[in-house]
Design a protein around this motif. Structure first.
Motif, short mmCIF file in Angstrom:
data_model
loop_
_atom_site.label_atom_id
_atom_site.label_comp_id
_atom_site.label_asym_id
_atom_site.label_seq_id
_atom_site.Cartn_x
_atom_site.Cartn_y
_atom_site.Cartn_z
N GLY A 60 -7.28 -8.22 -1.20
CA GLY A 60 -5.90 -8.67 -1.35
C GLY A 60 -4.89 -7.96 -0.48
O GLY A 60 -3.73 -8.34 -0.47
N SER A 61 -5.28 -6.94 0.26
CA SER A 61 -4.33 -6.22 1.09
C SER A 61 -3.98 -7.02 2.33
O SER A 61 -4.85 -7.56 3.01
N ALA A 62 -2.69 -7.06 2.64
CA ALA A 62 -2.23 -7.75 3.85
C ALA A 62 -2.49 -6.92 5.10
O ALA A 62 -2.49 -7.45 6.20
N SER A 63 -2.71 -5.61 4.93
CA SER A 63 -2.82 -4.73 6.08
C SER A 63 -4.19 -4.11 6.29
O SER A 63 -4.53 -3.76 7.42
N TYR A 64 -4.98 -3.91 5.23
CA TYR A 64 -6.21 -3.14 5.34
C TYR A 64 -7.41 -3.88 4.77
O TYR A 64 -7.29 -4.67 3.84
N ASP A 65 -8.58 -3.57 5.32
CA ASP A 65 -9.85 -4.10 4.83
C ASP A 65 -10.56 -3.11 3.92
O ASP A 65 -11.22 -3.49 2.96
N THR A 66 -10.47 -1.81 4.30
CA THR A 66 -11.17 -0.77 3.55
C THR A 66 -10.28 0.46 3.42
O THR A 66 -9.29 0.61 4.13
N LEU A 67 -10.71 1.33 2.51
CA LEU A 67 -10.00 2.58 2.25
C LEU A 67 -11.04 3.62 1.87
O LEU A 67 -12.05 3.30 1.25
N ASN A 68 -10.80 4.86 2.28
CA ASN A 68 -11.63 5.96 1.81
C ASN A 68 -10.72 7.03 1.23
O ASN A 68 -9.52 7.03 1.50
N ALA A 69 -11.25 7.90 0.43
CA ALA A 69 -10.43 8.92 -0.22
C ALA A 69 -11.19 10.24 -0.31
O ALA A 69 -12.39 10.26 -0.58
N VAL A 70 -10.44 11.34 -0.07
CA VAL A 70 -10.98 12.69 -0.19
C VAL A 70 -9.96 13.52 -0.96
O VAL A 70 -8.76 13.51 -0.63
N ARG A 71 -10.43 14.21 -1.96
CA ARG A 71 -9.55 15.07 -2.75
C ARG A 71 -9.23 16.33 -1.95
O ARG A 71 -10.12 17.02 -1.47
N ILE A 72 -7.92 16.62 -1.81
CA ILE A 72 -7.47 17.83 -1.13
C ILE A 72 -7.37 18.98 -2.13
O ILE A 72 -7.75 20.10 -1.85
N ASP A 73 -6.80 18.69 -3.29
CA ASP A 73 -6.74 19.63 -4.40
C ASP A 73 -6.68 18.81 -5.70
O ASP A 73 -6.84 17.59 -5.65
N ALA A 74 -6.43 19.45 -6.81
CA ALA A 74 -6.48 18.76 -8.11
C ALA A 74 -5.47 17.62 -8.22
O ALA A 74 -5.69 16.67 -8.97
N ARG A 75 -4.37 17.67 -7.46
CA ARG A 75 -3.33 16.65 -7.58
C ARG A 75 -3.12 15.83 -6.32
O ARG A 75 -2.31 14.91 -6.31
N THR A 76 -3.83 16.15 -5.24
CA THR A 76 -3.57 15.51 -3.95
C THR A 76 -4.83 14.87 -3.38
O THR A 76 -5.90 15.47 -3.39
N VAL A 77 -4.66 13.64 -2.86
CA VAL A 77 -5.76 12.90 -2.25
C VAL A 77 -5.29 12.35 -0.90
O VAL A 77 -4.17 11.86 -0.78
N ARG A 78 -6.16 12.44 0.10
CA ARG A 78 -5.88 11.86 1.42
C ARG A 78 -6.76 10.64 1.60
O ARG A 78 -7.96 10.69 1.30
N SER A 79 -6.17 9.56 2.08
CA SER A 79 -6.91 8.32 2.30
C SER A 79 -6.71 7.83 3.72
O SER A 79 -5.63 7.96 4.28
N GLU A 80 -7.76 7.27 4.27
CA GLU A 80 -7.66 6.55 5.54
C GLU A 80 -7.80 5.07 5.22
O GLU A 80 -8.70 4.67 4.50
N GLU A 81 -6.88 4.28 5.75
CA GLU A 81 -6.89 2.84 5.55
C GLU A 81 -7.37 2.21 6.85
O GLU A 81 -6.90 2.59 7.93
#
Length: 159
Positions: free
Chosen positions: A94-115
């Motif tokens: 359903g995303s108008a901009s992205y096909d996939t996403l990945n996620a990596v936890r940086i710390d207990a409250r922060t996550v970095r994702s590549e779209e």
């Protein structure tokens, strides 16, 4: 007990331990329902979202996300995806901009994702939950399907 039965039991225990180790903890601070605070959010170029609600749920495979919103043009959008914090690409529906996403936890409250779109990274997002667990902030920068650069600071309040 036969050695074969002991090996089977041991294998089951190891498999269960590994699956629990990779599961999303139920105390993940992002779990729950979040409403976009449009007044505190920033969109470049603007205007941005008129509304957005995100729901994050723990599932055995990781996290299931569904969000619905109304964009700047008044069009409704619904996006859903599941992911684990393992850096692998997961499909976004359903995303108008992205096909996939990945996620990596940086710390207990922060996550970095590549779209990604067509296997190429076209956006990077950082998601942080406030220490009191009441505010979710997502910064997102990338390019649209038309090649236009954008950045957004999305501020969500826990519901």
């Amino acid at each position: 007990m036969s050695l074969r039965l002991l090996a089977l039991i041991f294998g089951c225990i190891v498999g269960l331990a590994l699956s629990v180790a990779h599961a999303t903890p139920s105390d993940d601070p992002v779990l729950g329902t979040w409403r976009l605070n449009v007044a505190k959010s920033q969109f470049t170029p603007g205007p941005g979202w008129q509304s957005q609600i995100r729901v994050y749920q723990a599932i055995p495979e990781g996290v299931a996300v569904t969000w619905t919103g109304v964009d700047a043009k008044g069009e409704k959008m619904q996006v859903s995806y599941t992911y684990a914090y393992d850096g692998r690409d997961y499909p976004m529906l359903g995303s108008a901009s992205y096909d996939t996403l990945n996620a990596v936890r940086i710390d207990a409250r922060t996550v970095r994702s590549e779209e990604k779109r067509d296997g190429k990274t076209v956006g990077v997002a950082m998601r942080t939950v406030s220490p009191d667990g009441k505010v979710l902030i997502i910064t997102d920068e990338g390019t649209t399907r038309k090649g236009q650069r954008f950045s957004q600071l999305l501020v969500f309040d826990r519901q």
